[in-house]
Design an enzyme around this catalytic site. Sequence first.
Site, PDB file in Angstrom:
ATOM      1  N   ARG A 145      -6.058   4.196 -15.182  1.00  0.00           N
ATOM      2  CA  ARG A 145      -6.183   4.833 -13.864  1.00  0.00           C
ATOM      3  C   ARG A 145      -6.914   6.184 -13.900  1.00  0.00           C
ATOM      4  O   ARG A 145      -7.727   6.448 -13.021  1.00  0.00           O
ATOM      5  CB  ARG A 145      -4.809   4.955 -13.194  1.00  0.00           C
ATOM      6  CG  ARG A 145      -4.140   3.580 -12.977  1.00  0.00           C
ATOM      7  CD  ARG A 145      -2.828   3.677 -12.228  1.00  0.00           C
ATOM      8  NE  ARG A 145      -2.999   4.263 -10.923  1.00  0.00           N
ATOM      9  CZ  ARG A 145      -2.731   5.523 -10.616  1.00  0.00           C
ATOM     10  NH1 ARG A 145      -2.196   6.323 -11.509  1.00  0.00           N
ATOM     11  NH2 ARG A 145      -2.955   5.966  -9.415  1.00  0.00           N
ATOM     12  N   GLY A 165       0.761  -1.241   0.000  1.00  0.00           N
ATOM     13  CA  GLY A 165       0.000   0.000   0.000  1.00  0.00           C
ATOM     14  C   GLY A 165       0.788   1.287   0.000  1.00  0.00           C
ATOM     15  O   GLY A 165       0.196   2.359  -0.170  1.00  0.00           O
ATOM     16  N   PRO A 202       4.318  -5.286  -0.906  1.00  0.00           N
ATOM     17  CA  PRO A 202       4.243  -4.053  -1.698  1.00  0.00           C
ATOM     18  C   PRO A 202       4.068  -4.350  -3.187  1.00  0.00           C
ATOM     19  O   PRO A 202       4.625  -5.314  -3.708  1.00  0.00           O
ATOM     20  CB  PRO A 202       5.595  -3.378  -1.441  1.00  0.00           C
ATOM     21  CG  PRO A 202       6.519  -4.490  -1.053  1.00  0.00           C
ATOM     22  CD  PRO A 202       5.685  -5.610  -0.483  1.00  0.00           C
ATOM     23  N   TYR A 204     -10.051   6.139 -11.474  1.00  0.00           N
ATOM     24  CA  TYR A 204      -9.938   6.831 -10.186  1.00  0.00           C
ATOM     25  C   TYR A 204      -9.671   8.324 -10.343  1.00  0.00           C
ATOM     26  O   TYR A 204      -9.264   8.968  -9.379  1.00  0.00           O
ATOM     27  CB  TYR A 204      -8.763   6.277  -9.354  1.00  0.00           C
ATOM     28  CG  TYR A 204      -8.479   4.824  -9.393  1.00  0.00           C
ATOM     29  CD1 TYR A 204      -9.334   3.901  -8.774  1.00  0.00           C
ATOM     30  CD2 TYR A 204      -7.315   4.336  -9.993  1.00  0.00           C
ATOM     31  CE1 TYR A 204      -9.034   2.557  -8.781  1.00  0.00           C
ATOM     32  CE2 TYR A 204      -7.014   2.983  -9.993  1.00  0.00           C
ATOM     33  CZ  TYR A 204      -7.877   2.096  -9.387  1.00  0.00           C
ATOM     34  OH  TYR A 204      -7.575   0.770  -9.386  1.00  0.00           O
ATOM     35  N   CYS A 207     -13.924   5.274 -27.688  1.00  0.00           N
ATOM     36  CA  CYS A 207     -15.208   5.971 -27.783  1.00  0.00           C
ATOM     37  C   CYS A 207     -15.891   6.046 -26.425  1.00  0.00           C
ATOM     38  O   CYS A 207     -16.902   5.374 -26.172  1.00  0.00           O
ATOM     39  CB  CYS A 207     -16.087   5.264 -28.810  1.00  0.00           C
ATOM     40  SG  CYS A 207     -15.271   5.236 -30.408  1.00  0.00           S
ATOM     41  N   TYR A 226      -0.329  -0.891 -12.170  1.00  0.00           N
ATOM     42  CA  TYR A 226      -1.764  -0.813 -12.442  1.00  0.00           C
ATOM     43  C   TYR A 226      -2.055  -0.132 -13.774  1.00  0.00           C
ATOM     44  O   TYR A 226      -3.026   0.609 -13.904  1.00  0.00           O
ATOM     45  CB  TYR A 226      -2.492  -0.131 -11.270  1.00  0.00           C
ATOM     46  CG  TYR A 226      -2.256  -0.855  -9.963  1.00  0.00           C
ATOM     47  CD1 TYR A 226      -2.790  -2.124  -9.772  1.00  0.00           C
ATOM     48  CD2 TYR A 226      -1.457  -0.311  -8.961  1.00  0.00           C
ATOM     49  CE1 TYR A 226      -2.545  -2.824  -8.599  1.00  0.00           C
ATOM     50  CE2 TYR A 226      -1.211  -1.001  -7.784  1.00  0.00           C
ATOM     51  CZ  TYR A 226      -1.760  -2.255  -7.609  1.00  0.00           C
ATOM     52  OH  TYR A 226      -1.509  -2.947  -6.457  1.00  0.00           O
TER      53      TYR A 226
HETATM   54  C1  LIG Z   1      -3.105  -4.897  -4.110  1.00  0.00           C
HETATM   55  C2  LIG Z   1      -2.637  -5.570  -2.879  1.00  0.00           C
HETATM   56  C3  LIG Z   1      -1.351  -5.298  -2.392  1.00  0.00           C
HETATM   57  C4  LIG Z   1      -0.431  -4.291  -3.024  1.00  0.00           C
HETATM   58  O1  LIG Z   1      -0.897  -2.980  -2.902  1.00  0.00           O
HETATM   59  P1  LIG Z   1       0.033  -1.766  -3.410  1.00  0.00           P
HETATM   60  O2  LIG Z   1      -0.765  -0.571  -3.081  1.00  0.00           O
HETATM   61  O3  LIG Z   1       0.226  -1.948  -4.861  1.00  0.00           O
HETATM   62  O4  LIG Z   1       1.304  -1.847  -2.641  1.00  0.00           O
HETATM   63  C5  LIG Z   1      -0.929  -6.002  -1.276  1.00  0.00           C
HETATM   64  N1  LIG Z   1      -1.732  -6.918  -0.658  1.00  0.00           N
HETATM   65  C6  LIG Z   1      -2.975  -7.175  -1.104  1.00  0.00           C
HETATM   66  C7  LIG Z   1      -3.786  -8.173  -0.400  1.00  0.00           C
HETATM   67  C8  LIG Z   1      -3.464  -6.516  -2.219  1.00  0.00           C
HETATM   68  O5  LIG Z   1      -4.705  -6.783  -2.638  1.00  0.00           O
END
Ligand SMILES: *Cc1c(COP(=O)(O)O)cnc(C)c1O
Length: 431
Positions: free
Chosen positions: A329, A253, A291, A333, A360, A388
Amino acid sequence: MTASLASPGTALPGQPHIARDGAVLRVEQADLQALAREHGTPLFVYSKQWMLDALAAYRRGFEGRDALVCYAMKANSSLGVLRVFAEAGCGFDIVSGGELARVMAAGADVGKVIFSGVGKTRAEMRQALEAGIACFNVESEAELDVLSDVAVAAGKRAPVSLRINPNVDAKTHPYISTGLKGNKFGIAHDRAVEVYRHAASLPGLTVVGIDCHIGSQITEASPYLDALERVLDLVQAIEAQDIRLQHLDFGGGLGIDYNGDTPPAADALWQQLLARLDARGFGDRKLIIEPGRSLVGNAGVCVTEVLYTKPGEEKNFCIVDAAMNDLPRPAMYEAFHRIEPVVLKVDAEPVRYDVVGPVCESGDWLGRDRELAVQSGDLLAVLSAGAYCMSMASNYNTRGRAAEVLVSGSEARLIRRRETVEDQLRAEQLL
Ligand SMILES: *Cc1c(COP(=O)(O)O)cnc(C)c1O
């Protein structure tokens, strides 16, 4: 990030691996104009060194610890990218049987694979048990029962960790926030001890860990610290029931710099988190992190050609050959990607454009209100396109998916050829 890339010229802000050599943009030592001529556009170009530097930052943070980085491969699952992380000794966080097949095709160590996701099928469970993955990150009580059944039928025990929803706000976009009560992910914090007791009683399971993942593009340390405390409270409560947790998994994350964002550096963040772990007496546990974006996001750019400029009364449009099917993206988002001319024109007057693709849909835009001095045939680089983007690419409008190149120093290798219309039609038949 270290300065090991040493490109001549000035690196772009937050992009140490991208610099101008005179007017022309390069990824490491590879000239983007030359790569576009050779491979066509749209073209994804990735810096291997950026990925390795990003990984090294995590590893510095975990120096001296028993820690495993499991690259969350949904961020970018191209085989050439997986191979970089496999060779560097990473594990992988997968979310489908297809992703398991990909890590195996990349030659990775399946014993370092963990399997996340709220909707694993029985077939995927069997496939992962046969392959011998390290752990299933289970997201519901119903999934626990099914996994136990599948394991018993296969004469195996499935190693499990329960994904806990710590109910903390990751302070990110609602579509990429996953650790709040209203999200579909994980097991509610207040039910966790009971669910662990149930897991420990099932014949097909071995409880090995606990995990959480609170969201994506997180740019502050505080949500991680909050989640850590909540998870450690649970570890104490679970272990008071005589269920021992071998590993603690704090998910992924961590954000990247898209447009002046300032997420904490991975090493600094982890030193802070480890200090809390130590203070609470959990510093010697095996640690796992997952990550994705922060290992690949700023490694990649997407090179696209300007097809037309279209002046208008209210807006000017710069129509390029990359679209929402390549770079989803912004449409999904309202995400921001910086857009840079591949060849800088110093004497041309910039005009304000919305940069849009040929698909389109009015949602097919890549950037809004960008000052650019461009004409048909010019090349643009959409930055921060390593995560992504290609892994979310689609064939909408029967557009073939782009080609991908991996750069290491002055060496640039094609890791995915451009998808042809024959590739797309192959699975279909006329009645
Ligand atoms: C998508 C995901 C991640 C990675 O998230 P990032 O924001 O790309 O680091 C890690 N663990 C789980 C369970 C996920 O679904």
